[in-house]
Design a protein around this motif. Sequence first.
Motif, short mmCIF file in Angstrom:
data_model
loop_
_atom_site.label_atom_id
_atom_site.label_comp_id
_atom_site.label_asym_id
_atom_site.label_seq_id
_atom_site.Cartn_x
_atom_site.Cartn_y
_atom_site.Cartn_z
N UNK A 255 1.59 -6.23 0.83
CA UNK A 255 1.35 -7.25 1.86
C UNK A 255 0.09 -8.04 1.49
N UNK A 256 0.21 -9.36 1.27
CA UNK A 256 -1.00 -10.15 0.99
C UNK A 256 -1.92 -10.14 2.22
N UNK A 257 -3.23 -10.08 1.97
CA UNK A 257 -4.19 -9.97 3.08
C UNK A 257 -4.52 -11.36 3.61
N UNK A 258 -3.60 -11.95 4.39
CA UNK A 258 -3.79 -13.28 4.97
C UNK A 258 -3.98 -13.13 6.47
N UNK A 259 -5.12 -13.62 6.99
CA UNK A 259 -5.34 -13.61 8.43
C UNK A 259 -6.19 -12.46 8.94
N UNK A 260 -6.49 -11.49 8.09
CA UNK A 260 -7.33 -10.38 8.50
C UNK A 260 -8.79 -10.80 8.62
N UNK A 261 -9.57 -9.99 9.34
CA UNK A 261 -10.95 -10.38 9.64
C UNK A 261 -11.98 -9.82 8.66
N UNK A 262 -11.66 -8.71 8.01
CA UNK A 262 -12.68 -7.99 7.23
C UNK A 262 -12.94 -8.64 5.89
N UNK A 263 -14.22 -8.69 5.48
CA UNK A 263 -14.51 -9.12 4.10
C UNK A 263 -14.05 -8.05 3.11
N UNK A 264 -13.24 -8.44 2.12
CA UNK A 264 -12.72 -7.49 1.13
C UNK A 264 -12.68 -8.17 -0.24
N UNK B 21 -2.60 -10.45 14.35
CA UNK B 21 -1.72 -11.47 13.75
C UNK B 21 -0.29 -10.93 13.71
N UNK B 22 0.71 -11.83 13.64
CA UNK B 22 2.10 -11.37 13.71
C UNK B 22 2.57 -10.59 12.48
N UNK B 23 2.02 -10.93 11.30
CA UNK B 23 2.43 -10.21 10.09
C UNK B 23 1.37 -9.19 9.74
N UNK B 24 1.71 -7.93 9.89
CA UNK B 24 0.74 -6.86 9.67
C UNK B 24 1.39 -5.81 8.78
N UNK B 25 0.59 -4.98 8.12
CA UNK B 25 1.18 -3.94 7.26
C UNK B 25 1.84 -2.84 8.08
N UNK B 26 2.90 -2.26 7.53
CA UNK B 26 3.49 -1.09 8.19
C UNK B 26 2.83 0.19 7.68
#
Length: 327
Positions: free
Chosen positions: A87-96, A124-129
């Motif tokens: 899952x590409x990390x798009x929309x998450x809040x944490x600096x990584x 966000x609607x697209x999140x990792x499972x």
Amino acid sequence: MSSSFKEIQIQHQKHYSNIPSFPFPSVLSPNPFSSSTLSFFTDSIIAQKPFLDSLLLKTGAILFRGFDVNTAKDFNDVVEAFGFEELPYVGGAAPRTNVVGRVFTANESPPDQKIPFHHEMAQVPEFPSKLFFFCEVEPGSGGETPIVLSHVVYERMKERYPDFVEKIEEHGLIYTRVLGEEDDPSSPIGRGWKSTFLTNDKSVAEQRAAKLGMTLEWFEDGVKTIMGPIPAIKYDKSRNRKIWFNSMVAAYTGWKDARNDPVKAVTFGDGQPLPGDIIHDCLKILEEESLAIPWQKGDVLLIDNWAVLHARRSFNPPRRVLASLCK
């Protein structure tokens, strides 16, 4: 029990007496009669995937301890062996920061800051499972990753605050966050808009935000993101139960930096402010129901993001925990 893995009991585990009873999390180590090498571990994952999938469905989290996983590349091999889509990390809040392959640093916020309980990317609607964590460098002290079963939190909140739970089930939540241009490593939510949307182009950021259902309001030196209303309670079809799937407590108590006021970071879906006393009581419930196993070098923790919320305790360096997100 399958031949390559031995299920063990360790301190800090919780034991649930449901039928069937289960430990949380499951802890697997090498069978004494088999090998602990990386190649044997990855081969065993591939060969025994159905067993591991059923165990994860039952318990929500599996800690692999005692295998020869030493580097970020080793960890990437373990993640790849499971065969989950990235899952590409798009929309998450944490600096990584991307380390190698599908492996990123976990939230890089300062060691003295706690990271509150959340489902990964619940806002966000697209999140990792699924998500993986790997301990490359053991913490000097502290730095645990507490975990808690989401349906247990839902049941306790529903029992204590039925009207509040009914309202967030009906209206959902709105999350508001102000982002700078670049990442701010001093903040737990310091990801700038360029890395949040993986672009330097404002129009591309607009498109990617719109795809997430997010509205952007631009400033001279940053942007306000408005997400929602988005559901706060979800239904976990695979386990046939409701779950407390939101970042409400994390946003209300932790989304604080030079740009953000946490009290304004999350509201009811109709725009009304949330009751602070209930949020803080929810935080107590999360703490009461959670457990935290101290990290050991080489640990790999697999979490089902549909079943489990996680957090991070403050720590004394050094500590290096890496992460990988899967669809």
